[in-house]
Design a protein around this motif. Sequence first.
Motif, short mmCIF file in Angstrom:
data_model
loop_
_atom_site.label_atom_id
_atom_site.label_comp_id
_atom_site.label_asym_id
_atom_site.label_seq_id
_atom_site.Cartn_x
_atom_site.Cartn_y
_atom_site.Cartn_z
N GLU A 170 0.53 -1.11 -0.49
CA GLU A 170 0.19 0.09 -0.14
C GLU A 170 0.84 1.44 -0.20
O GLU A 170 0.42 2.00 -0.31
CB GLU A 170 -1.20 -0.42 0.71
N ALA A 171 2.21 1.37 0.61
CA ALA A 171 2.92 2.41 0.60
C ALA A 171 3.52 2.29 -0.53
O ALA A 171 3.94 3.77 -1.07
CB ALA A 171 4.02 2.31 1.81
N THR A 172 3.47 1.26 -1.57
CA THR A 172 4.55 1.31 -2.24
C THR A 172 3.29 1.60 -4.03
O THR A 172 3.66 2.56 -4.74
CB THR A 172 5.18 0.20 -3.41
N ARG A 173 2.17 1.78 -3.62
CA ARG A 173 1.45 2.34 -4.56
C ARG A 173 0.83 3.69 -4.40
O ARG A 173 0.40 4.35 -5.07
CB ARG A 173 -0.43 1.64 -3.62
N ARG A 174 0.98 4.43 -2.91
CA ARG A 174 0.21 5.50 -2.86
C ARG A 174 2.08 6.53 -3.46
O ARG A 174 1.87 7.25 -3.84
CB ARG A 174 0.92 5.76 -1.10
N HIS A 175 3.22 5.76 -2.87
CA HIS A 175 4.26 6.46 -3.81
C HIS A 175 4.12 6.89 -5.51
O HIS A 175 4.44 7.57 -5.61
CB HIS A 175 5.29 5.32 -3.79
N VAL A 176 3.46 5.69 -5.97
CA VAL A 176 3.36 5.28 -7.08
C VAL A 176 2.38 6.32 -7.51
O VAL A 176 1.93 7.41 -8.65
CB VAL A 176 2.66 4.24 -8.25
#
Length: 367
Positions: free
Chosen positions: A126-132
């Motif tokens: 989820e943190a990576t999705r927010r980054h993208v």
Amino acid sequence: MDPASLHAEASAATGLHDFGEPTHHEALERLVEALNTEARLNARGVAEVRGTLRAALINRLLLHRSPAPPPIGAGTGPVVITGPPRSGSTFLHTLLACHGGLRAPRLWELMHPVSPPGVPDSVLIEATRRHVAAYYAAAPAMRDIHPMRAEGPEECEYLMTTDFRNTVLGLIGYRVPGYAAWLLDQDLTDAYRLHRLQLRAILARRPMPPGGRLLLKCPSHIWHLPSLVAVHPGTTLVELRRDRRQATASACSLALHARRKRSDEVDPLEIGEQLDRALRLGTSRLNSFTAAPPAGVTHVPVDYEDLVRDPVSTARRLFGLLGLPDVPPALLDRHIERCARRGRHVYSGRDFGLAPDASAHRPAADR
């Protein structure tokens, strides 16, 4: 920014203090100096790169907090896709990753190679999705130029940031010519050792399938192939070949949009001069290496135009060369259709002071 404060912030965030062997100090110092004096960052760029450097130091701390992860199984080495930037490596990478026998690290794994204690995978994803999402909000054109998904395959250059020897960051992401010129002349063997250690941590968390092979991809390997294969024995090197002028123009367009996200002062002609010079050097090194590959290295050339014309046959040929069972063409067709629905990447070499025919309105493989 200064290295001491970045180290202190990483330690404060984790409660850890062991960064491992200090192989990263000179590279971090040179990178920070270039970011402070050359990059012309705006406020967003400063905040973003500070977060990137701090996250890399946190990954170093987490990597050294516990016993080393188990080694990658002996035997067949990784499959590594490389070639000049913008030669279709992203398209081919995601296409080959459709095969169940190839284990391609996902973006969330590359950004978080070691899980913090007690943090489940779902939180990291989820943190990576927010980054993208934040990345594309700041640079919408990048959705078509370089598509990313948190759970999609991504280039292993992310793991080079942990030792602060990231060629993509130096040539594409930021205006840091002093750091980039220094980096292209360095022996990156120590950085690739850390690269391999992080891959071991990723595979310890989510192992390869029985009999599977690791699938890696990054154009920046072309400048440092002897170091790569010294650390990753038995490599099968899949080399994408594309007209250098068109690849350079596409890379310049990528750099332009990436740098505009972080700076209000971006010069397309300067980008063209820097990348043309760097890619001439990279192509020369690649050609010298593949003319006589070291023992144990298998070299497989792939023509960009063949990939564009018939990606299914290209993928199936590679599966056969790798000793992998074939896959239903429909599986590959579905992936190609998803790629084709994305927008086109339009660019002109003229904008960067390059040859006038280095222009394109390219298909999905221009990635």
